[in-house]
Design an enzyme around this catalytic site. Sequence first.
Site, PDB file in Angstrom:
ATOM      1  N   ARG A 106       0.899  -1.095   0.045  1.00  0.00           N
ATOM      2  CA  ARG A 106       0.052   0.083  -0.039  1.00  0.00           C
ATOM      3  C   ARG A 106       0.967   1.382   0.143  1.00  0.00           C
ATOM      4  NH1 ARG A 106      -5.731   0.695  -0.835  1.00  0.00           N
ATOM      5  NH2 ARG A 106      -6.107   2.827  -0.372  1.00  0.00           N
ATOM      6  N   LEU A 133      -7.684   7.752   1.336  1.00  0.00           N
ATOM      7  CA  LEU A 133      -6.263   8.506   1.140  1.00  0.00           C
ATOM      8  C   LEU A 133      -5.146   8.333   1.934  1.00  0.00           C
ATOM      9  CD1 LEU A 133      -7.634  11.863  -0.357  1.00  0.00           C
ATOM     10  CD2 LEU A 133      -7.073   9.811  -1.813  1.00  0.00           C
ATOM     11  N   HIS A 193     -20.105  14.564  -0.564  1.00  0.00           N
ATOM     12  CA  HIS A 193     -20.663  13.325   0.098  1.00  0.00           C
ATOM     13  C   HIS A 193     -22.300  13.129  -0.097  1.00  0.00           C
ATOM     14  CE1 HIS A 193     -21.213   9.772   2.991  1.00  0.00           C
ATOM     15  NE2 HIS A 193     -22.245  10.544   3.455  1.00  0.00           N
ATOM     16  N   ASP A 217     -15.390  11.720   6.539  1.00  0.00           N
ATOM     17  CA  ASP A 217     -16.294  12.909   6.413  1.00  0.00           C
ATOM     18  C   ASP A 217     -16.354  13.870   7.630  1.00  0.00           C
ATOM     19  OD1 ASP A 217     -17.049  11.444   4.014  1.00  0.00           O
ATOM     20  OD2 ASP A 217     -18.515   9.877   4.951  1.00  0.00           O
TER      21      ASP A 217
HETATM   22  C1  GAR Z   1     -21.583  10.319  -5.966  1.00  0.00           C
HETATM   23  O1  GAR Z   1     -23.012  10.061  -5.526  1.00  0.00           O
HETATM   24  C2  GAR Z   1     -20.785  10.559  -4.658  1.00  0.00           C
HETATM   25  O2  GAR Z   1     -21.410  11.573  -3.855  1.00  0.00           O
HETATM   26  C3  GAR Z   1     -20.514   9.199  -4.154  1.00  0.00           C
HETATM   27  O3  GAR Z   1     -20.369   8.545  -5.121  1.00  0.00           O
HETATM   28  C4  GAR Z   1     -21.080   9.033  -6.340  1.00  0.00           C
HETATM   29  C5  GAR Z   1     -20.007   8.932  -7.539  1.00  0.00           C
HETATM   30  O4  GAR Z   1     -20.823   9.167  -8.525  1.00  0.00           O
HETATM   31  N1  GAR Z   1     -19.486   9.267  -3.140  1.00  0.00           N
HETATM   32  C6  GAR Z   1     -19.298   8.971  -2.204  1.00  0.00           C
HETATM   33  O5  GAR Z   1     -20.114   8.185  -1.631  1.00  0.00           O
HETATM   34  C7  GAR Z   1     -18.141   9.586  -1.206  1.00  0.00           C
HETATM   35  N2  GAR Z   1     -17.974   8.722   0.163  1.00  0.00           N
HETATM   36  P1  GAR Z   1     -19.953   9.754  -9.958  1.00  0.00           P
HETATM   37  O6  GAR Z   1     -18.928   8.960 -10.258  1.00  0.00           O
HETATM   38  O7  GAR Z   1     -21.148   9.484 -11.042  1.00  0.00           O
HETATM   39  O8  GAR Z   1     -19.731  11.096  -9.702  1.00  0.00           O
END
Ligand code: GAR
Length: 208
Positions: free
Chosen positions: A66, A94, A110, A151
């Site tokens: 990693r 990250l 989020h 978050d």
């Molecule tokens: C989105 O809904 C974003 O908010 C979520 O993943 C999706 C990605 O969609 N992110 C998380 O859950 C991060 N914790 P996309 O690839 O179509 O932008």
Amino acid sequence: MLRVGVLVSGGGTNLQAIIDAVNTGMITNTSIEIVISNNPNAYALTRAKKNNIDNLCISPKTFEKREDFNKALIKKLDEYQLDLIVLAGCMVVLPAELIDKYENRIINIHPALIPSFCGTGYYGLHVHEEVLKRGVKLTGATVHFVDAGTDTGPIIMQKAVEVKWGDTPEILQRRVMEEAEWKIMPEAINLIANGKVQVIDGKVKIQE
Ligand code: GAR
């Protein structure tokens, strides 16, 4: 010019919203320099290609340790001399070193109203499943700076979205994207690009 790098893992609709907002001038003083995905098959990479944005896959799976993945990712991001790293559906944890190095220069979207439905295990569709299980009437999206927690960083922008009777996780996810994510992510970047965002005592002040 705010030099932006975008980290993605999947479909990249948030990336697309950012690209469109830069192209239409809704976001000013900004250039998207690089898109990096941990997933070689992410459609987000195709979206970057179509828009002539440098793009590549750096996957933890192709590294033995990693630590080596972490180093490669940081090295690549550093190379592009970025002012801001945007996590747009990035499902990779990250490296702590990266978060330290880019303090208040990494933002994440989020798909819920933090501090509800967030933290470990709350990502993608799972968030909307939990929202529906609990029966809340409002959900939404949050753009926040990334700190060492999950978050937990300073909140830049939030937008509420109605939960409707009969919603499935997929239907709700789409509504949250359309009504909230694709709007507040570009808005937040534009505010940062124009020097309107300040972090004071762990909270964000937005200049009117
Ligand atoms: C989105 O809904 C974003 O908010 C979520 O993943 C999706 C990605 O969609 N992110 C998380 O859950 C991060 N914790 P996309 O690839 O179509 O932008």
